[in-house]
Scaffold this motif. Structure first.
Motif, short mmCIF file in Angstrom:
data_model
loop_
_atom_site.label_atom_id
_atom_site.label_comp_id
_atom_site.label_asym_id
_atom_site.label_seq_id
_atom_site.Cartn_x
_atom_site.Cartn_y
_atom_site.Cartn_z
N ARG A 10 49.54 11.39 38.19
CA ARG A 10 49.12 10.93 36.87
C ARG A 10 48.50 9.55 37.03
NH1 ARG A 10 50.93 12.36 31.85
NH2 ARG A 10 52.48 13.84 32.59
N TYR A 11 47.30 9.38 36.46
CA TYR A 11 46.71 8.05 36.38
C TYR A 11 46.69 7.68 34.91
CZ TYR A 11 44.90 8.49 41.17
OH TYR A 11 44.78 8.64 42.52
N GLY A 12 47.56 6.80 34.50
CA GLY A 12 47.66 6.48 33.08
C GLY A 12 48.01 7.75 32.31
N ASP A 13 47.21 8.11 31.34
CA ASP A 13 47.52 9.33 30.60
C ASP A 13 46.72 10.52 31.13
OD1 ASP A 13 45.08 8.58 29.71
OD2 ASP A 13 45.60 8.45 27.57
N ARG A 14 46.03 10.31 32.25
CA ARG A 14 45.24 11.41 32.81
C ARG A 14 46.01 12.11 33.94
NH1 ARG A 14 40.20 13.23 33.57
NH2 ARG A 14 39.20 11.66 32.30
N LEU A 15 46.15 13.41 33.82
CA LEU A 15 46.78 14.18 34.88
C LEU A 15 45.69 14.59 35.87
CD1 LEU A 15 49.37 16.70 33.38
CD2 LEU A 15 49.74 15.03 35.18
N ALA A 16 45.60 13.89 37.00
CA ALA A 16 44.56 14.21 37.99
C ALA A 16 44.95 15.46 38.76
CB ALA A 16 44.36 13.03 38.93
N VAL A 17 46.25 15.59 39.05
CA VAL A 17 46.78 16.76 39.75
C VAL A 17 48.00 17.23 38.97
CG1 VAL A 17 47.82 17.60 41.90
CG2 VAL A 17 45.91 15.99 41.99
N GLY A 34 36.74 23.27 43.68
CA GLY A 34 36.84 22.84 42.30
C GLY A 34 35.68 21.96 41.95
N PRO A 35 35.33 21.91 40.68
CA PRO A 35 34.22 21.04 40.27
C PRO A 35 34.57 19.57 40.53
CG PRO A 35 35.02 22.41 38.43
CD PRO A 35 35.97 22.61 39.56
N ASN A 36 33.58 18.71 40.45
CA ASN A 36 33.84 17.27 40.60
C ASN A 36 34.90 16.83 39.61
OD1 ASN A 36 32.07 16.60 42.67
ND2 ASN A 36 30.33 16.52 41.28
N GLY A 37 35.84 16.03 40.10
CA GLY A 37 36.88 15.52 39.21
C GLY A 37 38.06 16.47 39.04
N ALA A 38 38.07 17.57 39.79
CA ALA A 38 39.14 18.57 39.62
C ALA A 38 40.47 18.11 40.20
CB ALA A 38 38.72 19.90 40.26
N GLY A 39 40.41 17.15 41.13
CA GLY A 39 41.66 16.66 41.72
C GLY A 39 41.80 16.95 43.21
N LYS A 40 40.71 17.35 43.85
CA LYS A 40 40.78 17.72 45.27
C LYS A 40 41.10 16.51 46.16
CE LYS A 40 36.53 19.24 45.22
NZ LYS A 40 36.18 18.93 43.82
N SER A 41 40.32 15.43 45.97
CA SER A 41 40.54 14.24 46.81
C SER A 41 41.93 13.67 46.59
CB SER A 41 39.51 13.16 46.50
OG SER A 41 38.22 13.64 46.78
N THR A 42 42.34 13.62 45.33
CA THR A 42 43.67 13.09 45.02
C THR A 42 44.76 13.91 45.73
OG1 THR A 42 42.83 12.38 42.87
CG2 THR A 42 45.21 12.45 43.12
N THR A 43 44.61 15.22 45.72
CA THR A 43 45.58 16.09 46.40
C THR A 43 45.59 15.79 47.90
OG1 THR A 43 45.19 17.82 44.76
CG2 THR A 43 46.22 18.50 46.83
N VAL A 295 35.29 22.28 33.81
CA VAL A 295 34.38 21.30 34.39
C VAL A 295 34.47 20.01 33.58
CG1 VAL A 295 31.98 20.77 34.92
CG2 VAL A 295 32.85 23.07 35.24
N GLU A 296 34.66 18.91 34.31
CA GLU A 296 34.87 17.63 33.62
C GLU A 296 33.55 17.07 33.08
OE1 GLU A 296 36.46 14.42 35.99
OE2 GLU A 296 37.76 13.90 34.32
N TYR A 297 32.51 17.18 33.89
CA TYR A 297 31.22 16.64 33.47
C TYR A 297 30.20 17.75 33.45
CZ TYR A 297 33.68 12.59 35.24
OH TYR A 297 34.62 11.65 35.48
P1 ADP Z 1 37.69 15.68 43.09
O1 ADP Z 1 38.01 15.22 44.47
O2 ADP Z 1 38.04 17.10 42.84
O3 ADP Z 1 36.27 15.37 42.69
P2 ADP Z 1 39.44 13.52 42.30
O4 ADP Z 1 40.73 13.83 42.96
O5 ADP Z 1 38.57 12.50 42.94
O6 ADP Z 1 38.63 14.87 42.07
O7 ADP Z 1 39.71 13.03 40.81
C1 ADP Z 1 40.56 13.74 39.92
C2 ADP Z 1 40.67 12.99 38.61
O8 ADP Z 1 41.44 11.82 38.80
C3 ADP Z 1 39.34 12.52 38.04
O9 ADP Z 1 39.41 12.61 36.64
C4 ADP Z 1 39.26 11.10 38.48
O10 ADP Z 1 38.46 10.35 37.58
C5 ADP Z 1 40.72 10.66 38.44
N1 ADP Z 1 41.04 9.61 39.43
C6 ADP Z 1 40.94 9.73 40.77
N2 ADP Z 1 41.35 8.60 41.38
C7 ADP Z 1 41.70 7.75 40.40
C8 ADP Z 1 42.21 6.41 40.37
N3 ADP Z 1 42.46 5.73 41.49
N4 ADP Z 1 42.48 5.86 39.16
C9 ADP Z 1 42.27 6.55 38.02
N5 ADP Z 1 41.79 7.81 37.98
C10 ADP Z 1 41.51 8.41 39.13
#
Ligand code: ADP
Length: 310
Positions: A10-17, A34-43, A295-297
Motif C-alpha cells: 500500500r502506498y498511502g491509500d493506493r493499493l499497488a499490490v 499487466g498494463p503499466n501501473g499494474a504492480g509488477k515492479s512493486t511485486t 488499465v490505469e492510464y
Molecule cells: P508496473 O511495474 O506494473 O508498471 P508499478 O509496480 O511500478 O507497476 O506501480 C504500481 C502502482 O504503484 C502504480 O499506481 C504506481 O504509481 C504506484 N507506485 C509505485 N511505486 C510507488 C511509490 N514509491 N510511491 C507511491 N506509489 C508508487
C-alpha cells in the motif's frame, strides 16, 4: 521457486499490490503481465527485499530474500539497466560486484562471454547503447550463477535482434532448470517466450495459467470456412447453435461451434468445403480483453510507434 502469499503493498491509500498469491516454478519461463501501473515492479521489488510488504509474505527458496546467506548465488535480477556506474568499464563493474559478493573473479569473464560483451568489456559503460547496457545488467544478474532469475521489462527499448537474444536466453536458462520470472506489458512478447503466465491488473491477480489456457479461456475461437455455398452453410451453422458472419467472397467466420462439428455438419449435408481453418486469437487480443477494465492510464488516441502511456 518463488512463493507469494497474500502479498500486499500500500502506498498511502493506493493499493499497488493487492493480496497476490502465486508460485513461480523452476524449469519454465513465467511471464508476469499487466498494463503499466499494474504492480509488477512493486511485486518484484518485494521479492528482492527492496520494498517491504504492507502485509503478506514472499519467499525465495523458502526464505525471505533478506535472510538469504548468499543472495547473488540464489537470485539474479535485472530491474533497471540504467543503474550502472557510467565511468566504469563493464569488466570493472562486474568485478566490483563479484568481489563484494565473494564470487570468483573467473565468473566475470564467463558472464561477459555469455552475454556477448567480451569485445567491449574494457570500454566505459557510459558509451554503451541501451542494448549493451541491458546485456551488462543481465551479466550482473548471472554473475552468481543463480537458480532464480528475475527480469523486469528486459526488452523495453531494444531492437529486434536484442529482443530475440533475450528471448532465447530466457528460454535457455529455463531449460537448464532455472526459475525465470519476467515482466512485460507487451503481451505479444510473452506469447513467444513464456510457458506460464501470471496476469495482473491494478495489483490483483487476473489469471494464473499456461499461455494456451490463457488464450483458450479469454478469446473466442473463430473458424474460417470457405465454401461455394456460403448461404447454405451459414444456415446450417446457425441451426446448430453457432454464429456465422461473411468474411469476403465465399468465406464465413464461424464462432461458437467447434471445427470438427462444422466439418461434420457440412459433410452430412453435402456442402463442399474448400477451407476449414481454426483461427487462434493472439495473446495480445486476449490480454487487452481481460485487462480492459484494469488499465490505469488510457491513451486517448494511441499513435503508432508511441509509448502507450497517456
Ligand atoms: P508496473 O511495474 O506494473 O508498471 P508499478 O509496480 O511500478 O507497476 O506501480 C504500481 C502502482 O504503484 C502504480 O499506481 C504506481 O504509481 C504506484 N507506485 C509505485 N511505486 C510507488 C511509490 N514509491 N510511491 C507511491 N506509489 C508508487
Amino acid at each position: 521457486m518463488i512463493e507469494a502469499v497474500g502479498l500486499t503493498k500500500r502506498y498511502g491509500d493506493r493499493l499497488a499490490v493487492d493480496h497476490l498469491t502465486f508460485t513461480v516454478k523452476p524449469g519454465q519461463v513465467t511471464g508476469f503481465l499487466g498494463p503499466n501501473g499494474a504492480g509488477k515492479s512493486t511485486t518484484m521489488r518485494m521479492i528482492l527485499g527492496l520494498d517491504a510488504p504492507s502485509s503478506g509474505t514472499v519467499t525465495v527458496n523458502g526464505r525471505p530474500f533478506v535472510e538469504l546467506d548468499n543472495p547473488l548465488r540464489e537470485v539474479g535480477a535485472l530491474l533497471d539497466a540504467k543503474a550502472i556506474h557510467g565511468g566504469r568499464s563493464a569488466y570493472h563493474h562486474l568485478l566490483a560486484l563479484a568481489q563484494s559478493n565473494n564470487l570468483p573473479r573467473r565468473r566475470v569473464d564467463q558472464v561477459l562471454e555469455l552475454v556477448g560483451l567480451t569485445e567491449v568489456a574494457r570500454k566505459r559503460a557510459k558509451g554503451f547503447s541501451l542494448g549493451m547496457g541491458q546485456r551488462l545488467g543481465i551479466a550482473a544478474a548471472l554473475l552468481g550463477d543463480p537458480k532464480i532469475l528475475i527480469f523486469d521489462e528486459p526488452v523495453n527499448g531494444l531492437d529486434p535482434e536484442g529482443i530475440l537474444w533475450i528471448r532465447n536466453l530466457m528460454k535457455a536458462l529455463a531449460a537448464e532448470g532455472r526459475t525465470v520470472f519476467v515482466s512485460s506489458h507487451l503481451m505479444s512478447e510473452m506469447e513467444n517466450t513464456a510457458d506460464h503466465l501470471l496476469v495482473i491488473g491494478r495489483g490483483r491477480m487476473i489469471a494464473d495459467c499456461t499461455v494456451q489456457e490463457f488464450i483458450d479461456a479469454n478469446s473466442e475461437l473463430a473458424v474460417r470456412v470457405r465454401t461455394p455455398e456460403p448461404t447454405r452453410l451459414a444456415e446450417l451453422v446457425t441451426g446448430a447453435g453457432g454464429r456465422a458472419v461473411p468474411d469476403g467472397e465465399g468465406t464465413l467466420l464461424v464462432t461458437e461451434l467447434a471445427t470438427d462439428r462444422i466439418g461434420d455438419l457440412a459433410f452430412d449435408n453435402g456442402v463442399r468445403l474448400h477451407e476449414l481453418s481454426p483461427l487462434q486469437a493472439s495473446l495480445e487480443q486476449a490480454f487487452m480483453e481481460l485487462t480492459r477494465d484494469s488499465v490505469e492510464y488510457h491513451a486517448a488516441v494511441p499513435a503508432a510507434g508511441q509509448e502507450d502511456r497517456a
